[in-house]
Design an enzyme around this catalytic site. Structure first.
Site, PDB file in Angstrom:
ATOM      1  N   ALA A  68      26.228  22.224  -5.142  1.00 29.43           N
ATOM      2  CA  ALA A  68      26.793  23.074  -6.190  1.00 29.43           C
ATOM      3  C   ALA A  68      27.081  22.166  -7.384  1.00 29.43           C
ATOM      4  O   ALA A  68      27.275  20.953  -7.220  1.00 29.43           O
ATOM      5  CB  ALA A  68      28.050  23.748  -5.681  1.00 29.43           C
ATOM      6  N   GLY A 113      25.716  22.288  -1.207  1.00 29.29           N
ATOM      7  CA  GLY A 113      25.090  23.600  -1.355  1.00 29.29           C
ATOM      8  C   GLY A 113      23.586  23.564  -1.156  1.00 29.29           C
ATOM      9  O   GLY A 113      22.975  24.595  -0.851  1.00 29.29           O
ATOM     10  N   GLU A 116      23.141  23.810   2.487  1.00 27.64           N
ATOM     11  CA  GLU A 116      23.568  25.172   2.842  1.00 27.64           C
ATOM     12  C   GLU A 116      22.515  26.206   2.445  1.00 27.64           C
ATOM     13  O   GLU A 116      22.264  27.165   3.179  1.00 27.64           O
ATOM     14  CB  GLU A 116      24.914  25.470   2.182  1.00 27.64           C
ATOM     15  N   GLU A 136      30.840  17.452   0.906  1.00 31.67           N
ATOM     16  CA  GLU A 136      31.995  18.105   0.259  1.00 31.67           C
ATOM     17  C   GLU A 136      33.312  17.401   0.578  1.00 31.67           C
ATOM     18  O   GLU A 136      34.191  17.288  -0.269  1.00 31.67           O
ATOM     19  CB  GLU A 136      32.079  19.587   0.696  1.00 31.67           C
TER      20      GLU A 136
HETATM   21  N1  DAK Z   1      26.309  18.683  -9.693  1.00 32.74           N
HETATM   22  C1  DAK Z   1      26.117  18.406 -11.008  1.00 32.74           C
HETATM   23  N2  DAK Z   1      25.312  17.422 -11.438  1.00 32.74           N
HETATM   24  C2  DAK Z   1      24.701  16.666 -10.533  1.00 32.74           C
HETATM   25  C3  DAK Z   1      24.864  16.887  -9.134  1.00 32.74           C
HETATM   26  C4  DAK Z   1      25.710  17.963  -8.721  1.00 32.74           C
HETATM   27  N3  DAK Z   1      25.884  18.282  -7.441  1.00 32.74           N
HETATM   28  N4  DAK Z   1      24.138  15.953  -8.487  1.00 32.74           N
HETATM   29  C5  DAK Z   1      23.551  15.197  -9.421  1.00 32.74           C
HETATM   30  N5  DAK Z   1      23.879  15.623 -10.657  1.00 32.74           N
HETATM   31  C6  DAK Z   1      23.477  15.056 -11.937  1.00 32.74           C
HETATM   32  C7  DAK Z   1      24.158  13.733 -12.198  1.00 32.74           C
HETATM   33  O1  DAK Z   1      25.462  13.939 -12.715  1.00 32.74           O
HETATM   34  C8  DAK Z   1      23.221  13.101 -13.196  1.00 32.74           C
HETATM   35  O2  DAK Z   1      23.479  13.683 -14.469  1.00 32.74           O
HETATM   36  P1  DAK Z   1      23.461  12.763 -15.816  1.00 32.74           P
HETATM   37  O3  DAK Z   1      24.489  11.711 -15.581  1.00 32.74           O
HETATM   38  O4  DAK Z   1      22.053  12.208 -15.878  1.00 32.74           O
HETATM   39  O5  DAK Z   1      23.785  13.729 -16.909  1.00 32.74           O
HETATM   40  C9  DAK Z   1      21.850  13.590 -12.741  1.00 32.74           C
HETATM   41  O6  DAK Z   1      22.089  14.741 -11.919  1.00 32.74           O
HETATM   42  C10 DAK Z   1      21.116  12.544 -11.917  1.00 32.74           C
HETATM   43  O7  DAK Z   1      21.983  12.157 -10.866  1.00 32.74           O
HETATM   44  P2  DAK Z   1      22.283  10.610 -10.519  1.00 32.74           P
HETATM   45  O8  DAK Z   1      22.178   9.767 -11.739  1.00 32.74           O
HETATM   46  O9  DAK Z   1      23.553  10.578  -9.753  1.00 32.74           O
HETATM   47  O10 DAK Z   1      21.047  10.280  -9.575  1.00 32.74           O
HETATM   48  P3  DAK Z   1      20.998   9.220  -8.397  1.00 32.74           P
HETATM   49  O11 DAK Z   1      19.570   9.137  -7.990  1.00 32.74           O
HETATM   50  O12 DAK Z   1      21.691   7.949  -8.770  1.00 32.74           O
HETATM   51  O13 DAK Z   1      21.823   9.888  -7.205  1.00 32.74           O
HETATM   52  C11 DAK Z   1      22.520  11.700  -5.744  1.00 32.74           C
HETATM   53  C12 DAK Z   1      21.383  11.065  -6.619  1.00 32.74           C
HETATM   54  C13 DAK Z   1      22.023  13.065  -5.277  1.00 32.74           C
HETATM   55  C14 DAK Z   1      22.769  10.815  -4.521  1.00 32.74           C
HETATM   56  C15 DAK Z   1      23.803  11.813  -6.604  1.00 32.74           C
HETATM   57  O14 DAK Z   1      23.468  12.469  -7.819  1.00 32.74           O
HETATM   58  C16 DAK Z   1      24.879  12.569  -5.921  1.00 32.74           C
HETATM   59  O15 DAK Z   1      25.566  12.063  -5.045  1.00 32.74           O
HETATM   60  N6  DAK Z   1      25.063  13.842  -6.345  1.00 32.74           N
HETATM   61  C17 DAK Z   1      26.140  14.664  -5.843  1.00 32.74           C
HETATM   62  C18 DAK Z   1      25.837  15.138  -4.444  1.00 32.74           C
HETATM   63  C19 DAK Z   1      26.958  15.984  -3.899  1.00 32.74           C
HETATM   64  O16 DAK Z   1      28.101  15.500  -3.735  1.00 32.74           O
HETATM   65  N7  DAK Z   1      26.650  17.234  -3.605  1.00 32.74           N
HETATM   66  C20 DAK Z   1      27.617  18.162  -3.063  1.00 32.74           C
HETATM   67  C21 DAK Z   1      28.277  18.872  -4.213  1.00 32.74           C
HETATM   68  S1  DAK Z   1      29.625  19.849  -3.636  1.00 32.74           S
HETATM   69  C22 DAK Z   1      32.023  26.953  -2.897  1.00 32.74           C
HETATM   70  C23 DAK Z   1      30.717  27.075  -2.465  1.00 32.74           C
HETATM   71  C24 DAK Z   1      29.935  25.951  -2.347  1.00 32.74           C
HETATM   72  C25 DAK Z   1      30.418  24.724  -2.657  1.00 32.74           C
HETATM   73  C26 DAK Z   1      31.716  24.622  -3.085  1.00 32.74           C
HETATM   74  C27 DAK Z   1      32.506  25.738  -3.215  1.00 32.74           C
HETATM   75  N8  DAK Z   1      32.813  28.098  -3.042  1.00 32.74           N
HETATM   76  C28 DAK Z   1      32.855  29.091  -1.947  1.00 32.74           C
HETATM   77  C29 DAK Z   1      33.618  28.342  -4.152  1.00 32.74           C
HETATM   78  C30 DAK Z   1      29.551  23.586  -2.554  1.00 32.74           C
HETATM   79  C31 DAK Z   1      29.914  22.361  -2.951  1.00 32.74           C
HETATM   80  C32 DAK Z   1      28.943  21.286  -3.143  1.00 32.74           C
HETATM   81  O17 DAK Z   1      27.745  21.428  -2.973  1.00 32.74           O
END
Ligand code: DAK
Length: 262
Positions: A68, A113, A116, A136
């Site tokens: 997400a 997400g 998921e 998460e």
């Molecule tokens: N959201 C927003 N932007 C993201 C992102 C994300 N999940 N993942 C990556 N990006 C963006 C980065 O910010 C970066 O943007 P700029 O800085 O270039 O503007 C760009 O994509 C490239 O990412 P990186 O520079 O970080 O690329 P790397 O190759 O170094 O790393 C990575 C790739 C996938 C390992 C890293 O980007 C990363 O760790 N990303 C986050 C992964 C993550 O934590 N995903 C889980 C998110 S939490 C809900 C329902 C669902 C959810 C919550 C609530 N409700 C019922 C209300 C779900 C929650 C989630 O999914």
């Protein structure tokens, strides 16, 4: 099916629709607009009888869906969170419980997400470069798009518990080993493999496919006796169809069946 979407590329090849989530600069993270577009696309696909199976993938080479959208969620009020969650559950439900089979072609990062979303699909083909996980917990939240419910059903409660509580990532080989992915392909072969399987399923009678999908879904939602009772009645209903008569006649006549979806 000819509709344009802000965050999706949707194309049809024969009876297979291919949906690409297209926000490569954010690694295809799911924001509200993605959910709005996915809901519209799935509803359009369900209404279009020329589409009989779906492949869902991420645009670009790096990511399926990196989760997400953390930037959007960082400003959420509690009510924003409820709205986002409700919209997400609606969209994921359309994929998981809708009448048409959906194959996830996981081409790279499938985090939070993203895992998921893949779990909401009927099954998963993964690129050798795919990375799955529910990180998460590392953000101070819990999975909100069904991860705590669908992951245990896919890989068992203990394995799911470890992945949810540690936030650890697993690569494609491990995803295959634990039963999260059905198949692992070289990156350049992934989409073709998913499309080939989708086309095979699309070649069968659509009613039989829909009922079979529903029956298999019942296996994890219902107690056995109820699932078996519905299965036998569904079989009875399919005995009234053209496609059942044609499928069996074609077998006996040693030819390919011509299904008509009724
Ligand atoms: N959201 C927003 N932007 C993201 C992102 C994300 N999940 N993942 C990556 N990006 C963006 C980065 O910010 C970066 O943007 P700029 O800085 O270039 O503007 C760009 O994509 C490239 O990412 P990186 O520079 O970080 O690329 P790397 O190759 O170094 O790393 C990575 C790739 C996938 C390992 C890293 O980007 C990363 O760790 N990303 C986050 C992964 C993550 O934590 N995903 C889980 C998110 S939490 C809900 C329902 C669902 C959810 C919550 C609530 N409700 C019922 C209300 C779900 C929650 C989630 O999914």
């Amino acid at each position: 099916m000819s509709q344009e979407y802000e965050t999706l590329i949707v194309e049809q090849e024969g009876s297979v629709a291919v949906i690409q989530i297209n926000r490569p600069k954010a690694l295809n993270a799911i924001n509200t607009q993605v959910l709005i577009d996915l809901e519209a696309a799935m509803r359009a696909i369900h209404a279009d009888s020329s589409v009989k199976a779906v492949v869902l993938t991420g645009a670009g080479e790096k990511s399926f869906v990196a989760g997400a959208d953390i930037a959007e969620m960082s400003d959420f009020t509690p009510l924003d969170g409820v709205d986002f969650g409700n919209r997400g559950q609606r969209v994921f439900g359309l994929i998981a419980n809708g009448p048409k089979p959906v194959i996830a072609a996981v081409n790279g990062f499938a985090l939070g997400g993203g895992t998921e979303l893949a779990l909401a699909c009927d099954f998963i083909y993964a690129s050798e470069k795919a990375i799955f996980g529910l990180p998460e917990i590392t953000l101070g939240i819990n999975p909100g798009f069904g991860g705590t419910q669908r992951l245990p059903r896919a890989v068992g409660q203990k394995m799911a518990m470890e992945l949810v509580l540690t936030g650890d990532k697993v690569d494609a080989a491990e995803a295959l080993r634990i039963g999260l992915a059905n198949k692992v392909c070289p990156p350049e072969e992934l989409l073709a493999a998913a499309k080939k399987t989708a086309a095979k399923i699309a070649s069968y009678g659509a009613r039989a496919v829909t009922f079979a999908k529903e029956n298999v879904n019942h296996s994890t939602e219902w107690e056995l006796e109820r699932g078996l009772a519905v299965e036998v009645r569904v079989f009875g209903v399919l005995c009234s169809t053209h496609d059942k008569a044609e499928g069996m006649k074609a077998f006996l006549e040693k030819r390919k069946p011509e299904f008509k979806d009724y």
